[in-house]
Design a protein around this motif. Structure first.
Motif, PDB file in Angstrom:
ATOM      1  N   MET A   1      21.699 -10.069   4.764  1.00 30.75           N
ATOM      2  CA  MET A   1      22.027  -8.685   4.430  1.00 30.75           C
ATOM      3  C   MET A   1      21.463  -8.296   3.057  1.00 30.75           C
ATOM      4  O   MET A   1      20.922  -7.203   2.863  1.00 30.75           O
ATOM      5  CB  MET A   1      23.549  -8.497   4.426  1.00 30.75           C
TER       6      MET A   1
ATOM      7  N   ILE B   1      18.835  -5.498   2.443  1.00 28.99           N
ATOM      8  CA  ILE B   1      19.100  -4.399   1.500  1.00 28.99           C
ATOM      9  C   ILE B   1      18.010  -4.339   0.432  1.00 28.99           C
ATOM     10  O   ILE B   1      17.538  -3.255   0.062  1.00 28.99           O
ATOM     11  CB  ILE B   1      20.488  -4.603   0.865  1.00 28.99           C
TER      12      ILE B   1
ATOM     13  N   ALA C   1      15.538  -1.354  -0.172  1.00 29.72           N
ATOM     14  CA  ALA C   1      15.461  -0.734  -1.496  1.00 29.72           C
ATOM     15  C   ALA C   1      14.014  -0.607  -1.959  1.00 29.72           C
ATOM     16  O   ALA C   1      13.611   0.405  -2.543  1.00 29.72           O
ATOM     17  CB  ALA C   1      16.278  -1.562  -2.492  1.00 29.72           C
TER      18      ALA C   1
END
Length: 589
Positions: free
Chosen positions: A16, A20, A24
């Motif tokens: 995760m 992420i 980003a």
């Protein structure tokens, strides 16, 4: 079991976090592209697909009095390409079946269709292979352009432009002037640049990676504006006749140059102004004489000789100092207290001549004897009012001599005398025409002009000349002078000219010595005839001038050209024949 669960959760957390982090990175990059660099990237992308095109404003047309084009713009095409897109392609190349076409085959076909050079095309493409623009061939006509277009080469892009054409060629080249690579070079093209010049506009279109224009992508940035139409007073048919007449005569006389003018006596309109040699504006390089680029009739200043005597005679009558029958004792020569001497062109015993006889025989001695009744200032003023000593005010033409004469003559005693028979003063052939237009129009001078005005794109007329008339001498003085000039034709220096059947002609000859620098006057002459018809009500004025003729030095050598041109004028404009006998006065007493 618990340990296994913890490991799974750890792996999940790591995944995760990685997802992420990756998201980003993408978000940051997306923001950078779409927000931070948006304008810059958009402009860069647009510059790669948006192609600017110049919209050429068409240069205006120069037309004669009847609307016949003397100078006009014609469509020409440049064939361009994008070097980075030049490659082989599948096509017919003018054939019947599709096949692979190499770059060399395409360039060879383009050269054949356009008349271009393969080597030049290769060189232009190779100059910057990654660029989006290069010329392959320039300035081809519509027929060659259609032949190139029929090849259907995908990486060719036509660029339309206007070129200059002169339908009447050398016949009016001295009037129109011509265009060069740096713009207008001579004649009316140069004088009326502001009227004729068009204003260029611009548009853009977008094309895909394959170089093909995207439909519906054209956007006009600025509308092009065409130049105006310059309307002249020239009669192109008569101009052609005049050009042929003086060219033939100049060659027979072996003259260095020649001019001819035709003027409407009642309006001051210049119907023809011809020069020999002249320039063909369609092939300027063929002209080796730079003096032929313009019009010598307007720009070449010379001593006019005896044609000026008519102005002196009219002034004498106008001031009440003489009449056509005023008597004078005229010897062959005359010597003055300061040592100066003048003489007539041919030896003769002392004669008893009237003013009419002085004009008839073109006596230098006689005209100075009677002309001296006028003061120096009076003679100067009247010559100026006839149109001498200044450029033609209603003619805008480059190269006219400035002739910045003062309000009073600045000449010595000898020049004061010589000026009465046209020596020591300078005129142009057009100025001599102005003198005779004034006499033909009962003493009223209308500024000679050869442009009516410029008709702009919106229908407005601009650049109309100021042709306000002015009385120079009385109607009686002008009429009597014209009547006296008929004696020149019936019994004087033009007696050998074959009459123009049915018409009374009034004319005057001129023989001017040509100055040879510090050596003074040499053996060369300028011979001329200026006249009008019909003498009882003059409609047209014709002048012919020949510089340095070799087969004769006498003004009578110019008579055949004058007669031919005047005959053509009378016939073309269907001038009614004379219904009265020529009016003459006694020439002797």
């Amino acid at each position: 079991m618990t340990k296994t669960l913890r490991n799974r959760r750890l792996r999940y957390s790591v995944v995760m976090i990685a997802v992420i982090a990756l998201v980003a990175v993408f978000v940051v990059r997306l923001v950078d592209i779409q927000v931070v660099q948006a304008d810059e990237l958009s402009k860069a992308a647009e510059s790669k697909r948006s192609i600017p095109v110049t919209l050429y404003g068409t240069r205006g047309t120069i037309v004669d009095r009847d609307g016949t084009a003397l100078a006009e713009s014609v469509v020409r095409y440049n064939i361009t390409t994008s070097p980075r897109l030049v490659k082989s392609f599948d096509g017919k190349l003018g054939g019947t079946r599709v096949k692979e076409i190499s770059v060399d085959q395409a360039l060879s076909a383009i050269a054949t269709a356009s008349g271009g050079d393969v080597g030049t095309m290769r060189k232009n493409i190779a100059a910057d292979p990654k660029s989006d623009f290069a010329y392959l061939v320039k300035g081809i006509d519509v027929a060659h352009y259609e032949a190139v277009r029929a090849l259907q080469v995908p990486w060719l892009y036509p660029e339309q432009q206007a070129a200059r054409s002169y339908p009447t060629g050398a016949a009016t080249g001295n009037v129109t002037g011509f265009m060069g690579t740096d713009g207008a070079q001579a004649g009316l093209e140069l004088a009326y640049q502001k009227c004729l010049a068009g204003t260029n506009g611009s548009e853009t279109y977008e094309r895909g990676e394959d170089g093909v224009q995207l439909p519906g992508s054209t956007v006009t940035q600025k509308r092009a504006k065409d130049g105006g139409t310059l309307v002249t007073t020239i009669d192109s048919d008569l101009q052609y006749m005049a050009s042929q007449d003086i060219a033939d005569a100049a060659q027979q006389l072996k003259a260095e140059s020649a001019t001819a003018t035709v003027v409407n006596a009642k309006t001051g309109e210049v119907l023809a102004v011809a020069d020999y040699p002249t320039v063909d504006p369609n092939d300027v390089d063929a002209t080796t004489d730079p003096g032929a680029y313009g019009s010598r009739a307007l720009t070449a200043a010379y001593e006019p000789g005896s044609t000026i005597k008519a102005a002196i005679a009219a002034a004498l009558i106008d001031k009440g100092l003489a009449s056509p029958t005023t008597q004078a004792v005229v010897p062959y020569s005359r010597t003055f207290p300061w040592g100066g001497t003048i003489h007539d062109s041919e030896f003769h015993p002392t004669e008893n001549l009237t003013l009419t006889g002085i004009l008839r025989d073109s006596s230098n001695v006689g005209i100075t004897e009677l002309g001296s009744k006028l003061t120096t200032q009076q003679r100067y003023d009247v010559m100026r009012e006839f149109g001498l000593f200044e450029p033609e005010p209603a003619i805008d033409y480059p190269g006219q001599p400035t002739m910045n004469y003062g309000a009073s003559p600045e000449w010595d005693k000898q020049t004061d005398i010589n000026s009465m028979f046209g020596q020591g003063i300078l005129t142009t052939a057009m100025q001599v025409s102005s003198v005779y237009q004034t006499l033909a129009n009962q003493g009223v001078r209308i500024p000679l002009h050869m442009v009516k005005g410029c008709q702009t794109e919106d229908g407005t007329t601009i650049d109309a000349p100021d042709v306000q008339s002015k009385r120079v001498v009385s109607a009686a003085a002008a009429t009597q002078t014209v009547d006296m000039l008929q004696s020149v034709v019936t019994g004087g220096t033009l007696v050998g000219m074959k009459p123009i059947s049915g018409y009374n002609i009034a004319a005057k000859t001129g023989t001017a010595e040509v100055a040879d620098g510090a050596k003074g006057y040499g053996a060369d002459r300028i011979i001329s005839v200026a006249g009008m018809a019909p003498a009882e009500d003059p409609q047209y004025v014709v002048t012919v001038t020949f510089t340095k003729p070799q087969t004769t030095k006498w003004s009578s050598g110019a008579a055949p050209a004058f007669r031919t041109l005047m005959s053509q004028v009378l016939e073309k404009y269907r001038v009614a024949p004379s219904t009265t006998q020529a009016r003459t006065y006694p020439s002797t007493w």
